[in-house]
Design a protein around this motif. Structure first.
Motif, PDB file in Angstrom:
ATOM      1  N   SER A 530       0.827  -1.199   0.000  1.00 27.04           N
ATOM      2  CA  SER A 530       0.000   0.000   0.000  1.00 27.04           C
ATOM      3  C   SER A 530       0.863   1.252   0.000  1.00 27.04           C
ATOM      4  N   ASP A 531       1.916   1.229   0.789  1.00 30.39           N
ATOM      5  CA  ASP A 531       2.842   2.362   0.834  1.00 30.39           C
ATOM      6  C   ASP A 531       3.512   2.567  -0.519  1.00 30.39           C
ATOM      7  N   HIS A 532       3.860   1.472  -1.170  1.00 31.23           N
ATOM      8  CA  HIS A 532       4.499   1.563  -2.484  1.00 31.23           C
ATOM      9  C   HIS A 532       3.546   2.165  -3.520  1.00 31.23           C
ATOM     10  N   ILE A 533       2.325   1.713  -3.533  1.00 30.75           N
ATOM     11  CA  ILE A 533       1.345   2.221  -4.493  1.00 30.75           C
ATOM     12  C   ILE A 533       1.087   3.712  -4.261  1.00 30.75           C
ATOM     13  N   THR A 534       0.925   4.091  -3.005  1.00 34.35           N
ATOM     14  CA  THR A 534       0.704   5.503  -2.695  1.00 34.35           C
ATOM     15  C   THR A 534       1.891   6.357  -3.113  1.00 34.35           C
ATOM     16  N   GLY A 535       3.107   5.831  -2.876  1.00 34.76           N
ATOM     17  CA  GLY A 535       4.307   6.576  -3.254  1.00 34.76           C
ATOM     18  C   GLY A 535       4.432   6.750  -4.755  1.00 34.76           C
ATOM     19  N   VAL A 536       4.163   5.692  -5.514  1.00 31.09           N
ATOM     20  CA  VAL A 536       4.241   5.791  -6.974  1.00 31.09           C
ATOM     21  C   VAL A 536       3.151   6.716  -7.505  1.00 31.09           C
ATOM     22  N   ALA A 537       1.975   6.677  -6.908  1.00 28.77           N
ATOM     23  CA  ALA A 537       0.893   7.572  -7.321  1.00 28.77           C
ATOM     24  C   ALA A 537       1.297   9.032  -7.109  1.00 28.77           C
ATOM     25  N   ALA A 538       1.977   9.301  -6.000  1.00 33.48           N
ATOM     26  CA  ALA A 538       2.459  10.665  -5.752  1.00 33.48           C
ATOM     27  C   ALA A 538       3.501  11.061  -6.784  1.00 33.48           C
ATOM     28  N   ILE A 539       4.373  10.109  -7.145  1.00 43.14           N
ATOM     29  CA  ILE A 539       5.375  10.362  -8.182  1.00 43.14           C
ATOM     30  C   ILE A 539       4.675  10.669  -9.513  1.00 43.14           C
ATOM     31  N   CYS A 540       3.658   9.905  -9.836  1.00 41.09           N
ATOM     32  CA  CYS A 540       2.898  10.130 -11.076  1.00 41.09           C
ATOM     33  C   CYS A 540       2.304  11.530 -11.102  1.00 41.09           C
ATOM     34  N   LYS A 541       1.722  11.927  -9.973  1.00 41.35           N
ATOM     35  CA  LYS A 541       1.097  13.248  -9.907  1.00 41.35           C
ATOM     36  C   LYS A 541       2.136  14.346 -10.053  1.00 41.35           C
ATOM     37  N   GLU A 542       3.253  14.214  -9.371  1.00 41.74           N
ATOM     38  CA  GLU A 542       4.315  15.209  -9.464  1.00 41.74           C
ATOM     39  C   GLU A 542       4.853  15.290 -10.888  1.00 41.74           C
ATOM     40  N   PHE A 543       5.034  14.139 -11.510  1.00 35.28           N
ATOM     41  CA  PHE A 543       5.542  14.109 -12.876  1.00 35.28           C
ATOM     42  C   PHE A 543       4.538  14.735 -13.849  1.00 35.28           C
ATOM     43  N   VAL A 544       3.268  14.381 -13.720  1.00 39.37           N
ATOM     44  CA  VAL A 544       2.241  14.931 -14.610  1.00 39.37           C
ATOM     45  C   VAL A 544       2.171  16.446 -14.465  1.00 39.37           C
ATOM     46  N   TYR A 545       2.225  16.953 -13.246  1.00 39.76           N
ATOM     47  CA  TYR A 545       2.194  18.402 -13.032  1.00 39.76           C
ATOM     48  C   TYR A 545       3.417  19.068 -13.669  1.00 39.76           C
ATOM     49  N   THR A 546       4.558  18.385 -13.595  1.00 37.31           N
ATOM     50  CA  THR A 546       5.765  18.920 -14.228  1.00 37.31           C
ATOM     51  C   THR A 546       5.585  19.018 -15.744  1.00 37.31           C
ATOM     52  N   VAL A 547       4.983  17.998 -16.320  1.00 38.62           N
ATOM     53  CA  VAL A 547       4.718  18.007 -17.770  1.00 38.62           C
ATOM     54  C   VAL A 547       3.750  19.124 -18.130  1.00 38.62           C
ATOM     55  N   LEU A 548       2.699  19.268 -17.341  1.00 38.62           N
ATOM     56  CA  LEU A 548       1.707  20.310 -17.618  1.00 38.62           C
ATOM     57  C   LEU A 548       2.328  21.701 -17.536  1.00 38.62           C
ATOM     58  N   LYS A 549       3.157  21.917 -16.546  1.00 36.44           N
ATOM     59  CA  LYS A 549       3.808  23.225 -16.412  1.00 36.44           C
ATOM     60  C   LYS A 549       4.704  23.516 -17.609  1.00 36.44           C
ATOM     61  N   TYR A 550       5.299  22.463 -18.153  1.00 36.74           N
ATOM     62  CA  TYR A 550       6.197  22.634 -19.294  1.00 36.74           C
ATOM     63  C   TYR A 550       5.420  22.835 -20.596  1.00 36.74           C
ATOM     64  N   ALA A 551       4.342  22.085 -20.782  1.00 39.00           N
ATOM     65  CA  ALA A 551       3.680  22.023 -22.086  1.00 39.00           C
ATOM     66  C   ALA A 551       2.450  22.912 -22.204  1.00 39.00           C
ATOM     67  N   ALA A 552       1.862  23.323 -21.098  1.00 42.38           N
ATOM     68  CA  ALA A 552       0.606  24.084 -21.155  1.00 42.38           C
ATOM     69  C   ALA A 552       0.823  25.509 -20.643  1.00 42.38           C
ATOM     70  N   PRO A 553       0.067  26.482 -21.172  1.00 37.38           N
ATOM     71  CA  PRO A 553       0.134  27.846 -20.637  1.00 37.38           C
ATOM     72  C   PRO A 553      -0.197  27.858 -19.150  1.00 37.38           C
ATOM     73  N   ALA A 554       0.398  28.775 -18.442  1.00 35.69           N
ATOM     74  CA  ALA A 554       0.248  28.817 -16.979  1.00 35.69           C
ATOM     75  C   ALA A 554      -1.214  28.938 -16.558  1.00 35.69           C
ATOM     76  N   GLU A 555      -2.003  29.722 -17.332  1.00 37.28           N
ATOM     77  CA  GLU A 555      -3.400  29.911 -16.924  1.00 37.28           C
ATOM     78  C   GLU A 555      -4.245  28.670 -17.152  1.00 37.28           C
ATOM     79  N   PHE A 556      -3.725  27.683 -17.919  1.00 37.67           N
ATOM     80  CA  PHE A 556      -4.463  26.441 -18.139  1.00 37.67           C
ATOM     81  C   PHE A 556      -4.379  25.496 -16.945  1.00 37.67           C
ATOM     82  N   LEU A 557      -3.290  25.577 -16.190  1.00 37.84           N
ATOM     83  CA  LEU A 557      -2.956  24.522 -15.234  1.00 37.84           C
ATOM     84  C   LEU A 557      -4.069  24.237 -14.243  1.00 37.84           C
TER      85      LEU A 557
END
Length: 751
Positions: A530-557
C-alpha cells in the motif's frame, strides 16, 4: 496649465477684459515665425506625426516643459511664447498639468481632452477619457476648464471635499493655419508653505509631478523664476540641475524685472544672474517683462514693443540682446529645439525598436489568441499533443525531448530534480519495493535450519546484518521483522499447531496449519504494498504536473487539473488500490501453487536433513582402527551406526510435525513472495498508474470529446489576458505605425 493662472493675475488689473476670438491673422506676429525655422519645422513634423500615432503614451517624445514656483510667471511665459490670448477669469489657477498643443490646420479650432492619471481606478479612467470638448472661441475656454476641473473631482478651491491638485493632464489643442507645430506643458507651481487649501500631500504631489516631467531626458526644461522673490527661495533650479545632470537641456527664464527698483543692488544681482555670472546654466538665462497693470489690453505686438522699450533703458542696456525679450527667446528656443530634436531622434528610433521587440515578446508570452471556440479547441489540441508525446516517451523511457533535460547526478534517482525521467523513477521505486518486501515482508526473520544449503545460510547472515542496521539507523515507518532462531521458529509453529489441531494423526498436520503460518508471516505485505502504491501515485502526480507546467500555458494549469487531471489520477490510484485488494484477497485464501520450485525445495530440504542426520550418525559410529601398513583409518561400526540413526530421530511427534510445517511454510512463503512482488508491480503499478498516463492525461481523444463549455472553461482567455493582449497589440500597432512614420518623415527630411 490653467489658462489664466494666479501668477498671471498678480500682474493684471482687476478691470475685466473681453476674451479674444480666434483670429490667427490678428493674434500672430511675424516674430512668432522665429520659433520655427524650416529645418525645425521638418524635424517637428516628425515628432508631431509620432505624437498623432499615440506614441506619447509609449515612448517619451521631445517637449517643452514650463515649471517654477507658484506666482513665478509661468503662464505669462507660455502666453508670450505661443501668442495665444488666454482668457482671464477670477479664481482660475493651475491645479494640474496642462499640455498646450499647437498644430497647423486650415481651420482654427480648440479641442480639450483629459488624460487620466494611470493610478486611478479603471472605471474612473474610462469616464475621464470620455471628456472631449471642441470650441471655436477662447471666450468659451474658462467654462470648459471649469468642467474639466469638476470632472477630475477637484471641486472649488477651499470648498468642502475639494482637492487642490490632480495628476490628471488637461490637453488643450489649438489648431490654426499659422500655428507652429509645438507642444508645451505647463506644470502646477511648486509649493513652499502649506495652508488650509494646499496641504503637505499637495506639496508632495506637485513635486513628484514636476520631477516626473523634468526627469524625461527628452524634455527641454524652462525653469521660470520671478525677480520679485529672492533667488535662494526659488527651488526649481536645484531640481532642474538634479534632473539635467549634463546641464544640456535647462534654460532659465527670469520674469517680472519691472518690479525691481532701478539702481538697487537687487536689480544688479538679477542682471548678473541673467548674464549667467551667478547661477550658471550651460544654456544660460533669459529675461522677459510681462504686461504691466496698465498694459493688459495690449495686443501681442504692443506687448512686444513695450518689452523692447523696457530693456532699452537703465542697466538692462548692458544685457546682450540675445538674452532679453520674447523675440530673442523664440530664436534661442528655435535653435535649442532643433539641436535637441536632432540629437534625440536616433535614441528615439532606437527606443521605439527596443519597445517594439519587447512588446512582441510580451504578446508571444500570452500564447496564441483564442477568443472563438475553434481557436480554443485548436490551442487545446496542440497542448494535448505536446503533453501526449512527452508522456509516451517518459513511460517508455525514451528521453530524447528537450523536456527531459540533463541528469542531476547529485540528486536522488526519484528526487524532484530527476522526476522528468519517469520510467527510471518508477523502476527505482519498484526495485526498492522488492527489496523492502525481501527485508521487511516477513513478520519473523528465521535463522537457518538443518535443511538449509550454503546459499540460504549466506542469505540469512546477510539478512541478520541488514536487520541490525535497521535497528540502528532506519527511520522508515515500514514494519521491521522480529528475529527468531530456528528453535524459536519451531516453537512458534508448534504453538500454532497445538491451537489448530484437528483429526490429523500424531506426527502429521492439517493443511490449515500452513495457511495460518503463512498469513501471520506475510502480515506486513499489505502495508508495504500500500505504501508503495501511494508513493508511486504521488510520483505520477508530481511528474504529470511537471509536464503540464512545461507544455501548457500557466493559466491552463488550474483549470486542466480541476476538470480532468486530478480526477484521472484519483481514479487510477483507486483502481490500483482495488487491484491490491484483489491480490490481498487472493493471498487470504488457502495456499495454492503449481510451481515446481515449491516441491523441489521441500524435497531438497528433506534430502539435506537426512544427509545431515546420516553424517552426524556416521561420525558417532566411526572408530579408528590400525591398518596393516601401520596407519589409522575411521571405520564405521554398523551396529553403532544403526543406534546413532535411531537416536537422531525426533521422538516428540509435535516437534517433528512443527519442523516439517516450518519447512513447508518457508518454501511456500518464498514462492508466493516472488509472485506477489511481480503482481503488485505489474497489475497495480504498471496496469493502473503508469501505462495509462498518455491516455488519461489530456490526450487528444479526451480533448476531442470535451464539450464547448469545457473547452471554454480551460482555454478561453481570462478577461485580464484579453485586456492585456488588446493593450499590447494597440501599443504594437502604434510602434509599427510610428516607425513607418519615422522612416517616411526622415526620408522627407533628407530630401
Amino acid at each position: 496649465m490653467s489658462v489664466a493662472s494666479s501668477d498671471l493675475e498678480s500682474s493684471r488689473s482687476t478691470t475685466p477684459v473681453s476674451p479674444v476670438a480666434i483670429d490667427p491673422d490678428a493674434v500672430t506676429t511675424s516674430s512668432l515665425q522665429a520659433l520655427q525655422s524650416d529645418d525645425q519645422r521638418k524635424v517637428m513634423d516628425i515628432v508631431d506625426k509620432l505624437r498623432r500615432t499615440g506614441l506619447s503614451g509609449v515612448v517619451e517624445l521631445p517637449q517643452l516643459v514650463v515649471c517654477g514656483d507658484q506666482s513665478s510667471g509661468k503662464s505669462s511665459v507660455l502666453e508670450a511664447i505661443t501668442e495665444i490670448p488666454f482668457p482671464r477669469k477670477e479664481n482660475l489657477c493651475t491645479r494640474f498639468a496642462t499640455e498646450i498643443i499647437l498644430r497647423r490646420s486650415p481651420s482654427s479650432t480648440i479641442s480639450i481632452t483629459i488624460t487620466p492619471d494611470k493610478l486611478r481606478p479603471l472605471q474612473e479612467q474610462k469616464n475621464l477619457k470620455l471628456f472631449s470638448k471642441s470650441i471655436d472661441d477662447f471666450e468659451q475656454l474658462p467654462d470648459i476648464i471649469e468642467e474639466a476641473t469638476e470632472a477630475m473631482g477637484l471641486g472649488v478651491v477651499g470648498g468642502a471635499n475639494s482637492k487642490a491638485f490632480s495628476r490628471d493632464v488637461l490637453s488643450v489643442q489649438i489648431d490654426g493655419p499659422d500655428r507652429p507645430q509645438l507642444t508645451l506643458v505647463d506644470l502646477p507651481g511648486l509649493i513652499h508653505s502649506t495652508n488650509r487649501s494646499q496641504t503637505e500631500a499637495d506639496k508632495e504631489l506637485i513635486l513628484n509631478l514636476v520631477k516626473e516631467y523634468i526627469n524625461n531626458p527628452r524634455t527641454i526644461i524652462l525653469a521660470v523664476v520671478s525677480a520679485k522673490n529672492d533667488m535662494a527661495n526659488q527651488i526649481i533650479v536645484d531640481y532642474a540641475r538634479k534632473a539635467d545632470k549634463d546641464n544640456k537641456r535647462t534654460l532659465g527664464i527670469i520674469t517680472k524685472p519691472d518690479f525691481l527698483r532701478e539702481g538697487t543692488d537687487n536689480e544688479l544681482s538679477w542682471i548678473e544672474i541673467a548674464q549667467n555670472k551667478d547661477v550658471y546654466l550651460e544654456r544660460g538665462w533669459h529675461m522677459l517683462k510681462n504686461r504691466g497693470d496698465n498694459e493688459m489690453d495690449f495686443t501681442f505686438a504692443e506687448r512686444n514693443e513695450a518689452e523692447k522699450l523696457f530693456f532699452s533703458k537703465g542697466r538692462y542696456v548692458d544685457l546682450s540682446r540675445e538674452c532679453v525679450g520674447i523675440e530673442s527667446l523664440r530664436e534661442r528656443l528655435s535653435k535649442l529645439l532643433l539641436n535637441h530634436l536632432i540629437k534625440e531622434l536616433p535614441s528615439l528610433r532606437k527606443e521605439m525598436y527596443t519597445k517594439l521587440e519587447d512588446t512582441s515578446e510580451e504578446i508571444a508570452k500570452l500564447g496564441e489568441k483564442r477568443t472563438t471556440i475553434g481557436e480554443q479547441r485548436m490551442m487545446l489540441m496542440k497542448v494535448s499533443m505536446k503533453i501526449n508525446d512527452i508522456l509516451k516517451s517518459a513511460v517508455q523511457g525514451y528521453y530524447e525531448s528537450s523536456f527531459f533535460g540533463p541528469i542531476d547526478m547529485n540528486a536522488g534517482v526519484d528526487s524532484a530534480a530527476n522526476i522528468s525521467r519517469f520510467r527510471a523513477v518508477v523502476q527505482h521505486r519498484n526495485i526498492t519495493f522488492a527489496e523492502n518486501m525481501r527485508l521487511r515482508g516477513q513478520k519473523f526473520a528465521i535463522a537457518v535450519g538443518p535443511g538449509d544449503d550454503d546459499n540460504e545460510q549466506a542469505e540469512a547472515t546477510k539478512l541478520q546484518i541488514e536487520m541490525e542496521n535497521l535497528d540502528d539507523d532506519d527511520l522508515s515507518l515500514l514494519p521491521k521483522p522480529k528475529a527468531l532462531t530456528h528453535k524459536q521458529a519451531t516453537d512458534w509453529v508448534k504453538k500454532t499447531l497445538e491451537r489448530s489441531r484437528g483429526y490429523e494423526l500424531p506426527g502429521t498436520f492439517q493443511p490449515m496449519l500452513i495457511s495460518q503460518l503463512f498469513w501471520e508471516q506475510s502480515q506486513p505485505w499489505e502495508r508495504i504494498a500500500s505504501d508503495h502504491i501511494t508513493g508511486v501515485a504521488a510520483i505520477c502526480k508530481e511528474f504529470v504536473y511537471t509536464v503540464l507546467k512545461y507544455a501548457a500555458p500557466a493559466e491552463f494549469l488550474a483549470r486542466i487539473t480541476i476538470l480532468s487531471v486530478d480526477a484521472a489520477l484519483t481514479a487510477s490510484l483507486t483502481a490500483a488500490k482495488e487491484e491490491l485488494a484483489k491480490l490481498l484477497k487472493d493471498k487470504a485464501r488457502h495456499p495454492m501453487t503449481y510451481n515446481h520450485y515449491f516441491t523441489t525445495t521441500i524435497q531438497k530440504q528433506r534430502q539435506r536433513k537426512y544427509q545431515r542426520l546420516t553424517k552426524d550418525a556416521g561420525e558417532r559410529a566411526a572408530e579408528g582402527r590400525r591398518m596393516g601398513d601401520g596407519s589409522y583409518q575411521d571405520v564405521i561400526d554398523p551396529s553403532k551406526m544403526e543406534a546413532a540413526v535411531a537416536n537422531a530421530i525426533e521422538q516428540d511427534m509435535d516437534t517433528f510435525s512443527s519442523q516439517e510445517a516450518l519447512d513447508y511454510e518457508r518454501a511456500y512463503y518464498k514462492d508466493e513472495l516472488k509472485y506477489f512482488v511481480a503482481s503488485v508491480c505489474k497489475e497495480c503499478i504498471e496496469r493502473h498508474l503508469v501505462e495509462p498516463l498518455p491516455e488519461i492525461i489530456m490526450s487528444p481523444i479526451i480533448v476531442a470529446q470535451m464539450s464547448e463549455q469545457e473547452i471554454k472553461f480551460v482555454a478561453a482567455e481570462p478577461p485580464e489576458i484579453t485586456q492585456q493582449r488588446a493593450h499590447l497589440e494597440s501599443r504594437l500597432g502604434m510602434l509599427e505605425k510610428g516607425l513607418d512614420t519615422f522612416r517616411e518623415a526622415m526620408g522627407g527630411l533628407r530630401r
